[in-house]
Design an enzyme around this catalytic site. Structure first.
Site, PDB file in Angstrom:
ATOM      1  N   LYS A  53       0.838  -1.205   0.000  1.00 57.33           N
ATOM      2  CA  LYS A  53       0.000   0.000   0.000  1.00 57.33           C
ATOM      3  C   LYS A  53       0.877   1.261   0.000  1.00 57.33           C
ATOM      4  CE  LYS A  53      -3.719  -2.576   2.067  1.00 57.33           C
ATOM      5  NZ  LYS A  53      -4.422  -3.067   3.262  1.00 57.33           N
ATOM      6  N   GLN A  97      -4.470  -1.730   9.625  1.00 59.72           N
ATOM      7  CA  GLN A  97      -4.415  -3.054   9.006  1.00 59.72           C
ATOM      8  C   GLN A  97      -4.995  -4.116   9.942  1.00 59.72           C
ATOM      9  OE1 GLN A  97      -3.272  -3.608   5.771  1.00 59.72           O
ATOM     10  NE2 GLN A  97      -4.078  -5.666   6.078  1.00 59.72           N
ATOM     11  N   ASP A 120     -10.845   2.603   3.937  1.00 56.15           N
ATOM     12  CA  ASP A 120     -11.098   1.164   3.813  1.00 56.15           C
ATOM     13  C   ASP A 120     -12.598   0.882   3.725  1.00 56.15           C
ATOM     14  OD1 ASP A 120      -9.158  -0.749   3.515  1.00 56.15           O
ATOM     15  OD2 ASP A 120      -8.678  -0.930   5.641  1.00 56.15           O
TER      16      ASP A 120
END
Ligand code: NDP
Length: 284
Positions: A53, A97, A120
């Site tokens: 990412k 994460q 997200d």
């Protein structure tokens, strides 16, 4: 007809579009989008995802910050970090994460991210907005990537019978909402579903998000169906494979995503897209 849906190539196109847009916005505002990625603990797969990412940000001219926290980090410490990122004007997207180490409440942490920076798309309010079809939200990256792939290959969604196998909060459920909003007729199957095979056989589009290698057999696919394989499974020999038996299914499908190189690359591309969208919203 080329039956392969090339997610790698499509993701590359999307990244090129984003890179160009970032340059235009930088010229216009003298600022670029910023993404903060938070990783807690030593999970090897998470490290790989986080690094890819950050690399994607570098490639696209997006500012990024990687926050590496020890596995023993307390909930309070993590909440304080998220709070400081929520207030940071150079950060337009925050990603924690998952999975988090045991003892940390993922839901609490995710819902502490400002919903305007939840790139997200996992914040409860953003998921709710997707469900009711509102635009000022963030679509979760993998489901967003699936819909984008179908659209860029000009495969019809409206009116299609779609069967999703898997009802997780990160793939199956949000994808069902996005596809219903696109006027598809959606069935979401899971481990308690009766006559799964018959249901899958009826589908114009099958989406597999089960987490079991080669779970969907060629015999379950209707002739001419579109097959989207979200699954990523590592086999004993170290190779990756999806939740669909690709060799069998490609004989029946009109279009099919490979693994790797299908849905996977789209997830990061859509994360970059969400970060850009977030930046554009703050500049309006
Ligand atoms: P989860 O484990 O959270 O969910 C799996 C789903 O499959 C559940 O709904 C489960 O049903 C269902 N299921 C399990 N066994 C069966 C069965 N025998 N018959 C029918 N349904 C079954 O997985 P995720 O949604 O997180 O991930 C799914 C796959 O997608 C994984 O391979 C994962 O690695 C991959 N993935 C890929 C991403 C990408 O970027 N390409 C991103 C995210 C995930 P129940 O709810 O009843 O238990």
């Amino acid at each position: 007809m080329n039956k392969i849906i090339d997610g790698k190539e499509t993701a590359k196109q999307i990244r090129t579009e984003i890179k160009e847009e970032v340059l235009v916005l930088k010229e216009k505002y003298g600022k670029v989008p910023g993404l903060a990625v938070v990783i807690v603990g030593e999970d090897p797969a998470s490290k790989v995802y986080v690094n890819s990412k950050v690399r994607a940000c570098e490639e696209l001219g997006i500012y990024s910050e990687k926050h590496v926290m020890k596995a023993e980090t307390t909930e309070i410490e993590l909440l304080e970090l998220v709070d400081s990122l929520n207030k940071n004007e150079n950060i337009h997207g925050i990603l924690v994460q998952l999975p988090l180490p045991k003892g940390l409440n993922s839901k609490l942490i995710i819902d502490s991210i400002a919903k305007e920076k939840d790139v997200d798309g996992f914040h409860a309010e953003n998921i709710g907005k997707v469900l009711i079809g509102e635009e000022d939200t963030f679509k979760s990256c993998t489901p967003y990537g699936v819909v984008e792939l179908l659209k860029r290959y000009e495969l019809p969604i409206s009116g299609q019978d779609i069967v999703i196998v898997g009802r997780s909060n990160i793939v199956g459920k949000p994808l069902a909402a996005l596809l219903i909003n696109e006027s598809a007729t959606v069935q979401v199957c899971h481990s308690r579903t009766k006559n799964l095979e018959e249901k899958v056989k009826q589908a114009d589009i099958v989406v597999a998000a089960v987490g079991i290698a080669k779970f969907i057999k060629g015999s379950m696919i209707k002739d001419g169906a579109v097959v989207i394989d979200v699954g990523i499974n590592r086999l004993e020999d170290g190779t990756l494979c999806g939740d669909v038996d690709y060799e069998q299914a490609k004989e029946k499908a009109s279009y099919i995503t490979p693994v790797p190189g299908g849905v996977g690359p789209m997830t990061i591309a859509m994360l970059m897209k969400n970060t850009l969208i977030s930046f554009e919203r703050t500049m309006k």
